[in-house]
Design a protein around this motif. Structure first.
Motif, PDB file in Angstrom:
ATOM      1  N   GLY A  60       0.818  -1.211   0.000  1.00 33.37           N
ATOM      2  CA  GLY A  60       0.000   0.000   0.000  1.00 33.37           C
ATOM      3  C   GLY A  60       0.848   1.255   0.000  1.00 33.37           C
ATOM      4  N   LEU A  61       1.876   1.280   0.826  1.00 34.61           N
ATOM      5  CA  LEU A  61       2.768   2.443   0.886  1.00 34.61           C
ATOM      6  C   LEU A  61       3.534   2.632  -0.416  1.00 34.61           C
ATOM      7  N   SER A  62       4.059   1.535  -0.969  1.00 31.59           N
ATOM      8  CA  SER A  62       4.902   1.623  -2.160  1.00 31.59           C
ATOM      9  C   SER A  62       4.115   2.077  -3.385  1.00 31.59           C
ATOM     10  N   VAL A  63       2.911   1.550  -3.543  1.00 34.52           N
ATOM     11  CA  VAL A  63       2.074   1.933  -4.685  1.00 34.52           C
ATOM     12  C   VAL A  63       1.728   3.416  -4.618  1.00 34.52           C
ATOM     13  N   MET A  64       1.358   3.899  -3.437  1.00 36.34           N
ATOM     14  CA  MET A  64       1.069   5.327  -3.284  1.00 36.34           C
ATOM     15  C   MET A  64       2.304   6.163  -3.626  1.00 36.34           C
ATOM     16  N   HIS A  65       3.457   5.708  -3.168  1.00 36.72           N
ATOM     17  CA  HIS A  65       4.715   6.437  -3.371  1.00 36.72           C
ATOM     18  C   HIS A  65       5.070   6.559  -4.853  1.00 36.72           C
ATOM     19  N   GLY A  66       4.832   5.500  -5.616  1.00 37.90           N
ATOM     20  CA  GLY A  66       5.263   5.494  -7.011  1.00 37.90           C
ATOM     21  C   GLY A  66       4.262   6.029  -8.010  1.00 37.90           C
ATOM     22  N   LEU A  67       2.956   5.940  -7.669  1.00 39.91           N
ATOM     23  CA  LEU A  67       1.937   6.224  -8.684  1.00 39.91           C
ATOM     24  C   LEU A  67       1.026   7.413  -8.396  1.00 39.91           C
ATOM     25  N   VAL A  68       0.902   7.795  -7.149  1.00 39.29           N
ATOM     26  CA  VAL A  68      -0.157   8.755  -6.805  1.00 39.29           C
ATOM     27  C   VAL A  68       0.434  10.061  -6.262  1.00 39.29           C
ATOM     28  N   PRO A  69       0.197  11.193  -6.963  1.00 38.19           N
ATOM     29  CA  PRO A  69       0.572  12.478  -6.383  1.00 38.19           C
ATOM     30  C   PRO A  69      -0.281  12.736  -5.141  1.00 38.19           C
ATOM     31  N   PRO A  70       0.207  13.513  -4.154  1.00 37.50           N
ATOM     32  CA  PRO A  70       1.315  14.468  -4.229  1.00 37.50           C
ATOM     33  C   PRO A  70       2.673  13.944  -3.775  1.00 37.50           C
TER      34      PRO A  70
ATOM     35  N   ALA B 105       1.925  16.931 -17.809  1.00 40.94           N
ATOM     36  CA  ALA B 105       0.662  16.197 -17.664  1.00 40.94           C
ATOM     37  C   ALA B 105      -0.296  16.951 -16.752  1.00 40.94           C
ATOM     38  N   ASN B 106      -1.569  16.617 -16.865  1.00 45.28           N
ATOM     39  CA  ASN B 106      -2.598  17.192 -15.999  1.00 45.28           C
ATOM     40  C   ASN B 106      -2.615  16.435 -14.677  1.00 45.28           C
ATOM     41  N   LEU B 107      -2.454  17.163 -13.565  1.00 45.91           N
ATOM     42  CA  LEU B 107      -2.332  16.497 -12.274  1.00 45.91           C
ATOM     43  C   LEU B 107      -3.616  15.769 -11.877  1.00 45.91           C
ATOM     44  N   GLY B 108      -4.767  16.398 -12.089  1.00 44.94           N
ATOM     45  CA  GLY B 108      -6.031  15.766 -11.713  1.00 44.94           C
ATOM     46  C   GLY B 108      -6.278  14.476 -12.472  1.00 44.94           C
ATOM     47  N   VAL B 109      -6.024  14.495 -13.781  1.00 48.67           N
ATOM     48  CA  VAL B 109      -6.207  13.291 -14.596  1.00 48.67           C
ATOM     49  C   VAL B 109      -5.221  12.208 -14.175  1.00 48.67           C
ATOM     50  N   THR B 110      -3.976  12.623 -13.917  1.00 44.19           N
ATOM     51  CA  THR B 110      -2.966  11.658 -13.466  1.00 44.19           C
ATOM     52  C   THR B 110      -3.358  11.042 -12.132  1.00 44.19           C
TER      53      THR B 110
ATOM     54  N   VAL C  80      -5.005   6.346  -9.219  1.00 38.85           N
ATOM     55  CA  VAL C  80      -5.825   5.584  -8.272  1.00 38.85           C
ATOM     56  C   VAL C  80      -6.432   4.366  -8.957  1.00 38.85           C
ATOM     57  N   LEU C  81      -6.865   4.544 -10.211  1.00 36.89           N
ATOM     58  CA  LEU C  81      -7.458   3.440 -10.973  1.00 36.89           C
ATOM     59  C   LEU C  81      -6.457   2.302 -11.169  1.00 36.89           C
ATOM     60  N   VAL C  82      -5.212   2.639 -11.447  1.00 34.80           N
ATOM     61  CA  VAL C  82      -4.164   1.630 -11.612  1.00 34.80           C
ATOM     62  C   VAL C  82      -3.737   1.069 -10.256  1.00 34.80           C
ATOM     63  N   ALA C  83      -3.719   1.919  -9.240  1.00 35.18           N
ATOM     64  CA  ALA C  83      -3.211   1.522  -7.926  1.00 35.18           C
ATOM     65  C   ALA C  83      -4.060   0.444  -7.264  1.00 35.18           C
ATOM     66  N   VAL C  84      -5.373   0.518  -7.410  1.00 38.40           N
ATOM     67  CA  VAL C  84      -6.257  -0.401  -6.679  1.00 38.40           C
ATOM     68  C   VAL C  84      -5.991  -1.865  -7.035  1.00 38.40           C
ATOM     69  N   PRO C  85      -6.098  -2.273  -8.321  1.00 37.52           N
ATOM     70  CA  PRO C  85      -5.805  -3.687  -8.621  1.00 37.52           C
ATOM     71  C   PRO C  85      -4.340  -4.059  -8.377  1.00 37.52           C
ATOM     72  N   THR C  86      -3.437  -3.088  -8.571  1.00 39.49           N
ATOM     73  CA  THR C  86      -2.016  -3.367  -8.349  1.00 39.49           C
ATOM     74  C   THR C  86      -1.744  -3.723  -6.895  1.00 39.49           C
ATOM     75  N   VAL C  87      -2.295  -2.935  -5.986  1.00 41.53           N
ATOM     76  CA  VAL C  87      -2.038  -3.163  -4.568  1.00 41.53           C
ATOM     77  C   VAL C  87      -2.727  -4.433  -4.071  1.00 41.53           C
TER      78      VAL C  87
END
Length: 465
Positions: A169-179, A192-197, A202-209
């Motif tokens: 959970g910590l690692s996925v947030m660290h690598g994929l999710v701003p801020p 890139a657009n921060l909101g879209v990113t 988050v969409l990628v993070a959920v199944p990954t984690v």
């Protein structure tokens, strides 16, 4: 660095910067990265100094005058710190307030009180993902490890069955999710657009984690069956407090900047009129600076005051929260300087030409470059800022969603196979009382799963949206 200043630098630069062949530029890139890797791994030099020296080496090998290289590096460092430095500082303050007020412990205890044996790994993922939003990875590890060890000991659980989901959970947030710093720097580099990113992250993070956490932890627990080390159970921050903030208020404070930034992205998509009053309002309140500043100010009311903190203690807390990020800011800034040096010496254009000539998908190329730098340097942040500089020109003709996916591809690659040159590897090893082989079988494999799964999901999304 502004577009005008880049054009001026390119115009003033001598012939080698604009017309050096791909072979010379390729050698320059390899030499520059080799210098950085050698200084970090062999000579144990700080990443800030290594990136600075590596940038100068890159320019020298590319045949550029050193005064122009220094100009490029300085401008890149300044623009990067200006773009993300304040955001990193605000995130650090919010994280420090969350930890010291007992808000993080409140979230942990509330969720664990509702979890049983079967759901405990999922509870650990949820806790780590929520707490990991505003916290740097190392801070999150230090904060959550006592909880992991206590839960494993008191509930007689396998340490890996509880620990791996938390680390995932910590690692996925660290690598994929701003801020977090890595994604923020990549967003700034590729435009890139921060909101879209954030939304796609988050969409990628959920199944990954889910795959790297609860699912993989079943196998990790079989491969490495170790008890929780007694000596590594430290005191929790809130044990010295008479009271602490409530669960709802704490959760709302953590999620406030995420909600504001996502709301801005949604309004931009629905209205798509920069002159519309509603969109103008959300452009302000959903900007990263205002969203994080609002969370910090709200946190003073919802975290600091309920914990009984005086004005003096809150002021001291802010100061202590800022102190540890000096090194991070310098590394991120030097990474921006390295990125600008890559662009101004023509390396960015070279990468663009190679991707066209070799027919390598831009997202896959970004992932591979980040993987290579991660394996060499051990630093996810260095991998992110360096890869972002190399592939930034690829984003020029991309749609908003694909530019965001390019950021996520870089972030995914930056997490690949943490090993002995990564400080996080040793942090996990010592806290969990593992040997090197056991750490590779658990932590290193988990990081690789995150990188591969997230990278595959990014490529899949690029075919759909």
């Amino acid at each position: 660095m502004t577009r005008l200043s880049v054009e001026m630098l390119a115009a003033d630069a001598p012939e080698p910067i604009t017309s050096a062949g791909h072979a010379q530029l390729g050698i320059a890139v390899l030499a520059g990265i080799a210098v950085i890797v050698l200084l970090i791994t062999k000579f144990k030099l700080h990443a800030f100094l290594s990136l600075t020296i590596g940038s100068l080496a890159l320019g020298a090998f590319a045949g550029a005058p050193l005064d122009k290289v220094i100009t490029s590096f300085s401008a890149g460092l300044g623009s990067t710190v200006a773009g993300v430095g304040v955001l990193i500082a605000l995130g650090a303050i919010l994280g420090k307030m969350l930890a010291d007020s007992g808000g993080a412990d409140q979230i942990v205890d509330t969720i664990l009180a509702k979890a049983n044996g079967r759901t405990m790994p999922w509870a650990m993922v949820l806790i780590a993902s929520v707490i990991g939003l505003p916290l740097f990875f190392e801070v999150g590890v230090v904060l959550l490890i006592p909880v992991v060890l206590m839960v494993a000991k008191r509930g007689n659980y396998s340490l890996m069955r509880i620990g791996i989901p938390a680390l995932a959970g910590l690692s996925v947030m660290h690598g994929l999710v701003p801020p977090h710093p890595g994604p923020l720097v990549a967003i700034d580099a590729v435009g890139a657009n921060l909101g879209v990113t954030l939304a796609l992250g988050v969409l990628v993070a959920v199944p990954t984690v889910v795959i790297a956490g609860p699912v993989f932890s079943k196998y990790a627990a079989r491969w490495v069956d170790v008890p929780a080390p007694e000596r590594m159970i430290p005191q929790r921050p809130s044990e010295d407090l008479e009271r602490r903030p409530g669960f709802g208020a704490t959760l709302a404070t953590i999620l406030l900047p995420v909600v504001l930034m996502l709301a801005k992205a949604l309004v931009d998509i629905v209205i798509d009129d920069p002159e519309h009053n509603v969109q103008r309002v959300f452009d302000v309140i959903g900007s990263p600076l205002i969203a994080l500043l609002a969370a910090v100010l709200v946190g003073i009311l919802t975290l600091g005051m309920p914990a009984g903190f005086s004005k003096e203690r809150i002021s001291s807390l802010v100061e202590k929260g800022l102190a540890p990020i000096a090194g991070i800011l310098l590394i991120v800034g030097a990474g921006g300087g390295f990125k600008q040096t890559l662009i101004d010496t023509g390396v960015g254009q070279m990468v663009l030409d190679i991707s066209e000539d070799w027919s390598i998908p831009a997202l896959l190329l970004a992932w591979l470059i980040a993987v290579a730098i991660r394996l060499a340097t051990g630093s996810a942040t260095v991998a992110t800022v360096s890869a972002a500089g190399l592939v930034a020109p690829l984003a020029a003709d991309m749609s908003t969603t694909h530019a965001a996916l390019l950021v996520l591809a870089i972030g995914a690659g930056s997490l690949f196979f943490s090993h002995v040159n990564d400080a996080g590897f040793w942090l996990v090893k010592e806290y969990f009382g593992l040997n090197v082989g056991q750490t590779i079988k658990t932590w290193s494999i988990m990081e690789t799963i995150i990188s591969v799964v997230a990278g595959a999901l990014v490529l899949l999304l690029s075919l759909i949206i």
